[in-house]
Each structure stands twice: as structure tokens, then as C-alpha cells.
Design an enzyme around this catalytic site. Structure first.
Site, PDB file in Angstrom:
ATOM      1  N   LEU A  36       0.810  -1.210   0.000  1.00 46.18           N
ATOM      2  CA  LEU A  36       0.000   0.000   0.000  1.00 46.18           C
ATOM      3  C   LEU A  36       0.844   1.262   0.000  1.00 46.18           C
ATOM      4  CD1 LEU A  36      -2.766  -1.042   2.567  1.00 46.18           C
ATOM      5  CD2 LEU A  36      -2.923  -1.019   0.075  1.00 46.18           C
ATOM      6  N   GLY A  39       7.046   4.624   4.140  1.00 42.40           N
ATOM      7  CA  GLY A  39       7.412   5.917   4.701  1.00 42.40           C
ATOM      8  C   GLY A  39       8.609   5.789   5.608  1.00 42.40           C
ATOM      9  N   GLY A  40       8.823   6.806   6.406  1.00 42.94           N
ATOM     10  CA  GLY A  40       9.991   6.816   7.270  1.00 42.94           C
ATOM     11  C   GLY A  40       9.973   5.747   8.332  1.00 42.94           C
ATOM     12  N   MET A  41       8.777   5.320   8.742  1.00 41.08           N
ATOM     13  CA  MET A  41       8.674   4.322   9.797  1.00 41.08           C
ATOM     14  C   MET A  41       8.689   2.896   9.265  1.00 41.08           C
ATOM     15  SD  MET A  41       8.486   5.481  12.912  1.00 41.08           S
ATOM     16  CE  MET A  41       7.574   4.186  13.744  1.00 41.08           C
ATOM     17  N   GLY A  42       8.280   2.679   8.033  1.00 39.47           N
ATOM     18  CA  GLY A  42       8.251   1.318   7.512  1.00 39.47           C
ATOM     19  C   GLY A  42       7.386   1.197   6.279  1.00 39.47           C
ATOM     20  N   VAL A  44       3.780  -0.563   4.392  1.00 38.78           N
ATOM     21  CA  VAL A  44       2.395  -0.925   4.685  1.00 38.78           C
ATOM     22  C   VAL A  44       1.890  -1.850   3.580  1.00 38.78           C
ATOM     23  CG1 VAL A  44       0.089  -0.087   5.244  1.00 38.78           C
ATOM     24  CG2 VAL A  44       2.085   1.331   5.764  1.00 38.78           C
ATOM     25  N   LYS A  58       1.426  -2.938   8.906  1.00 37.93           N
ATOM     26  CA  LYS A  58       2.571  -2.033   8.875  1.00 37.93           C
ATOM     27  C   LYS A  58       3.765  -2.729   9.506  1.00 37.93           C
ATOM     28  CE  LYS A  58       3.755   2.735   9.297  1.00 37.93           C
ATOM     29  NZ  LYS A  58       3.215   4.070   9.507  1.00 37.93           N
ATOM     30  N   ASP A 153       2.065  13.387  15.609  1.00 34.86           N
ATOM     31  CA  ASP A 153       2.434  13.512  14.193  1.00 34.86           C
ATOM     32  C   ASP A 153       1.178  13.603  13.329  1.00 34.86           C
ATOM     33  OD1 ASP A 153       4.138  13.738  12.035  1.00 34.86           O
ATOM     34  OD2 ASP A 153       4.381  11.576  11.766  1.00 34.86           O
TER      35      ASP A 153
END
Length: 573
Positions: A36, A39-42, A44, A58, A153
Site C-alpha cells: 500500500l 514511509g519513514g517508519m516502515g 504498509v 505495517k 504527528d
């Protein structure tokens, strides 16, 4: 370019992207169907519950998972998030992976684009739509704050738009990431354009922090640009702390509400219940907040429809080397025992017998003994003729046979068409005996791992920070316009926020190497200290996955003049 200005020229990317070779096929028992986003965190992914409900999985980046404090905070925040049951939040359903080094969490799937995507593709939203958004998001914050969680955030990318209202996602996870040591090595938790003054200054974080972010988000969706402008993070954060927001693009009917949310002092901001009441009592909505079929512009509803058409077929597994087919076993003729070997000169080769019948004469010296043939027959029955042939050749050498001697060979027995040269062992194995993964002619594929060059090695020069680079079209344009995606500054290159970057360590760098590098080790910023002349970096558009590979030819930190050599590659042609 303004980091959140609308884009109309870029074609819509596929909503459900195929899994890449380095993507997992299953996470925590959830089979993955598509990617999907990332991003910076991982990353999806799309999956389904055992009962068939779609969910978003995620997977957190390994860099965060290696930090012990992150793992502790992650478990704590996910536990808190699972207690949030607001109707305008994406429900956290499951989590795990802390022991395996790849933390993951599962939320309900929301069939709709993010507010960031909506504004980029379609521009600012109508006043009525914005008021409905404010009411829904404020109710989501009320639910989040009720379990002592602060989002930290809240930004357009973390609000999804569904047919029945907004959904706030990723609440509380920023706090877990904020605890990791990576925040001191280039990773920034939170988006400067939507941070509060106390966040920017490292002060106490309270529910009022999220209200300030909601004010910035509202100004963005109503006016098409963030209220504290664009530029380097440090400049944006300075304006957040010390300057008043620019609400010139916000419709007059919304300015007072937005200004209250953007008060510098946390105690001067409204609470979520007060925001809900203010939105409901606004004359544009007629005294009630209702998400009917017309709450969104028609063009945005089309985006929701695209995301509701879910893939139900699992992705095609990665290609695996095909096993060699088992050939039909051909019986080997029984031969009489060979006579004892005598030390005599080797006779000339005898003519090959006619294939129609077998002569009862003894095999010439150097032929294959009955013991050898017996072993070959057994091996052929068990492993197929290919294995028997290989063993027979080895044993034939062990028996002292000369390769040029006449006699019935496996190839001659198997194929009567080779009567003239059937006893010659091929110099290379047949295709069926080729080792797995080998191929005489590599399969043709798209260039550079599925990327097609739009242009390559195009040198462009910007004389100052007043001019930036239009990557898709390969030209220089005035900075601050929708056309520029890379703008030079005295400190480095400022990349549009819709791009992820990777700084290479080798030249040349292919588009596929760039994609792998971004997934593995994305660059937080493009400072001149990391970009000496000759260094190569690359950038990938999160929307259409196109990639620019850029080499710094020369730069001057004083004037911000820079010369770049750029190649631009479109994903999937």
C-alpha cells in the site's frame, strides 16, 4: 517547490502495488496481497483477517527495531492504541514481531486516499468539506486523548478520507520512534510544517499539541499550502515558533477557527470538544455534521472507489528454478561378460553394429563392463536417465575406456539418429541436466529492474537558490513553483517532501540500486557535507515510483550555484 502544493500533471499511480522481491509474503500469520505504501517508519501492506475483512499491515523498519527503548515504547503505545475505539480512527487490531526484530501492527483498512494525496491531486477543498473534516478529526483526537495518548504527528498524510468521514492513523507510534537513538542521526519524528512550537523547542507534549497540528492541517486543506510556508526544516520551525501563520489562502469563513488552533501558547488553543461545537455551529453546515454522499467533491469519490476495488488473489510467488524433468527410462541392453583384459595394443575401432539387432560378440576392450551397466540401470531407474548418463561417463573413465572407441553408449542407445557419432559424449549437459537457476539465454526483462529511461546524463545548472530542478522534464525552473522538485540552498539540496532519497557510494548507480537503497537506508537530508562533487544520489517519487539518479558535477556553497547530471526513469515503462 512548495512541499504540499497540488500536482495535476503526474498520472495516478496504482493503488495496490505488487510485492517486491525483498517484501515478505507473510507477517505474523497475515498473508500479504499488495503493497500500500512506505514511509519513514516502515512499509504498509494489504492483507485480510481469517474472516475476510481487509486490513493494513505495517512493518517497522529494522533500524528502529534494533533499539531497545523503541521496542519498549512500541509495545506500550500499541497497547494503548488498542484501547482507542473512536469512529474516526483506524482501529488497531493486532501487533507483534518484537522478538523477531521486525515489529508490526495491523489496523483496519480504510478505502480512501490521504488528505495529502487529495490536495496534491485535486487542490484545496470546499469550506463545508473542511468543516466536516475538522469535526471528524477533532472527535478522533478526543478518543485518542481519552486513553492518555497524544498523536504527535498529525498531518495530512496521517488522515485518510473514506466515504463516511476521515480516519486518523498512526496515533502514538511517533512517541515510540521519538525514543530511539536514530532521532539523533538524521531521522526526524514529526513533520516540521505541522509541528507545534513546544514540539519544535523540545517542550512538554500535551493534547494541545495535536490541536495546533489540526490547525495547520486545516489551513493546508482549505488553502492548498501549509501556513508556515516551505523551505529547510530549520526555517520552517523558526517560523512556527516566532512568526504568525500565513492564512491568506484560507477562505475568510475559516480563518478565525484556524487562527485559534494556531495560538503559540498551548492554553490559548481550543479543546477538541470546542472544535466539534464550533464546526457544528458554523452556518455553512447548517447546524449539523453529517457525512452524506456529497460531503466530498466528486473527483475525490473516484479515488475512494479505486481503493475499494480490493485484490482478492494472492500475489504470484517469486519465480523458482524449475527442476529438471525426469526423462523416460530406456532399458539398457544386457551384454555378456567382458573377457579378461590382456596387455596388447589397442585395436582399431570396429564398425558400429546396426541398430536393428545386437551382435553377440564381446564388447571391445575399453567398453563398459556388465557391472558398470548394472549400476547404470539401477541409477537410471531411481534418478532418471540424466543421472545415469552422468554416472556412466564417470565409471567409463574409471574402467579405462577411451573416448574414441566404438561401442554402444547411452546416447547411441537412446537416439538412433546419432548412429554416426552417437558414441561422442556431448561437451555440455542437455538442458534438462542444467543446474537449477542456470540458463543458456537469460530471459529478457525491462531495463534496470523495471525502470525505463526518460532521459539520461542530462547536465543542468542552477545559478542560485532562486532556481531549482524539474526532474520529470529535465529542466531548470524558478524555485518555489510547482515545477521544481530539487532546490539548491547554501546547506545542500532541498528535496520535495513527496520524494525519498538515497546517497550512493558508487558511480554509476542504477535505478534499481536506488530503489533498494531507499528501502534499506533512506537519507534524511541532502547536505553538502554528504554530497561532494562527483557523489551520486537518487530520489524516488512516492506516488508514481519514478526515480531520478543525480550526480553532483559542481557546487558553490556561497552562491548556492550547482550543476547536476540527471537521469530520470519511469517505473514500469
Amino acid at each position: 517547490m512548495p512541499s504540499d502544493s497540488p500536482q495535476h500533471s503526474v498520472p495516478l499511480p496504482p493503488v495496490f502495488q505488487p510485492l517486491l522481491p525483498d517484501d515478505p509474503r507473510e507477517v505474523g500469520g497475515y498473508r500479504l496481497f499488495a503493497r500500500l505504501g512506505s514511509g519513514g517508519m516502515g512499509r504498509v501492506y494489504l492483507s485480510y483477517t481469517p474472516g475476510g475483512r481487509p486490513v493494513a499491515v505495517k512493518v517497522v523498519r529494522p533500524e528502529f527495531a534494533e533499539d531497545g527503548e523503541f521496542r519498549r515504547r512500541f509495545a506500550q503505545e500499541v497497547s494503548s492504541a488498542q484501547r482507542i475505539h473512536g469512529l474516526y480512527t483506524a482501529q488497531v487490531i493486532d501487533s507483534g514481531g518484537l522478538d523477531s526484530g521486525a515489529p508490526w501492527l495491523v489496523t483496519s483498512y480504510v478505502p480512501g486516499p490521504s488528505l495529502q494525496q487529495v490536495v496534491r491531486e485535486h487542490g484545496a477543498l470546499p469550506v463545508r468539506t473542511v468543516l466536516l473534516l475538522v469535526g471528524g478529526i477533532a472527535e478522533a483526537l478526543q478518543a485518542i486523548h481519552s486513553v492518555a495518548v497524544v498523536h504527535r504527528d498529525l498531518k495530512p498524510a496521517n488522515v485518510l478520507v473514506a466515504a463516511d468521514g476521515p480516519r486518523v492513523i498512526d496515533f502514538g507510534i511517533a512517541r515510540a520512534a521519538d525514543a530511539t537513538a536514530l532521532t539523533g542521526t538524521g531521522y526526524r519524528i514529526g513533520s516540521p510544517a505541522f509541528m507545534s512550537p513546544e514540539q519544535a523547542q523540545g517542550g512538554p507534549i500535551t493534547p494541545a499539541t495535536d490541536v495546533f497540528a489540526l490547525g495547520s492541517l486545516t489551513a493546508y486543506v482549505a488553502g492548498g499550502a501549509p501556513p508556515f510556508g516551505d523551505g529547510p526544516d530549520s526555517a520552517v520551525l523558526y517560523r512556527v515558533v516566532h512568526e504568525e501563520p500565513d492564512l491568506g489562502g484560507v477562505p475568510p469563513a475559516l480563518r478565525e477557527l484556524v487562527a485559534r488552533c494556531l495560538a503559540k501558547a498551548p492554553q490559548d488553543r481550543p479543546t477538541p470538544p470546542e472544535l466539534i461545537r464550533a464546526a457544528r455551529e458554523h452556518p455553512v453546515v447548517g447546524g449539523q455534521l453529517r457525512f452524506g454522499e456529497d460531503w466530498l467533491p466528486g473527483r475525490v469519490n473516484t479515488e475512494i472507489t479505486r481503493r475499494a476495488d480490493l485484490p482478492r488473489t494472492p500475489p504470484t510467488p517469486l519465480p523458482v528454478p524449475e527442476a529438471a524433468p525426469v526423462p523416460t527410462v530406456v532399458p539398457v541392453p544386457t551384454m555378456p561378460s567382458a573377457p579378461p583384459l590382456v596387455p596388447a595394443p589397442v585395436p582399431a575401432p570396429a564398425p558400429a553394429p546396426a541398430p536393428a539387432r545386437e551382435e553377440p560378440h564381446p564388447a571391445p576392450r575399453g567398453g563398459v563392463s556388465w557391472r558398470t551397466l548394472l549400476v547404470v540401470v539401477l541409477v537410471a531407474l531411481l534418478a532418471g536417465t540424466a543421472g545415469g548418463l552422468a554416472l556412466m561417463r564417470g565409471l567409463q573413465k574409471d574402467d579405462g575406456g577411451a573416448s574414441g572407441q566404438a561401442g554402444p553408449t547411452a546416447s547411441g542407445t537412446r537416439d538412433g539418429a546419432n548412429a554416426g557419432g552417437g558414441d561422442r559424449v556431448p561437451s555440455s549437459p542437455p538442458p534438462s541436466a542444467t543446474r537449477p537457476g542456470a540458463s543458456a539465454s537469460p530471459r529478457e526483462s525491462a531495463p534496470a529492474g523495471g525502470y525505463v529511461a526518460v532521459y539520461e546524463n542530462r547536465e543542468l545548472s542552477s545559478p542560485s537558490s532562486d532556481y531549482g530542478f524539474d526532474l520529470p522534464n529535465g529542466r531548470v525552473a524558478p524555485s518555489g513553483t510547482p515545477a521544481t522538485f530539487v532546490d539548491p540552498t547554501a546547506d545542500g539540496l532541498r528535496l520535495d517532501t513527496d520524494f525519498d532519497a538515497y546517497i550512493g557510494r558508487s558511480d554509476p548507480l542504477t535505478a534499481q540500486q536506488c530503489a533498494d537503497g531507499i528501502d534499506r537506508s533512506p537519507a534524511a537530508r541532502l547536505g553538502w557535507e554528504d554530497l561532494p562533487d562527483g557523489r551520486v544520489f537518487c530520489a524516488r517519487n512516492r506516488k508514481d515510483r519514478s526515480i531520478a539518479v543525480v550526480r553532483v558535477v559542481s557546487h558553490d556553497t556561497g552562491s548556492a550555484a550547482v550543476r547536476l547530471s540527471i537521469g530520470y526513469y519511469r517505473h514500469g515503462g
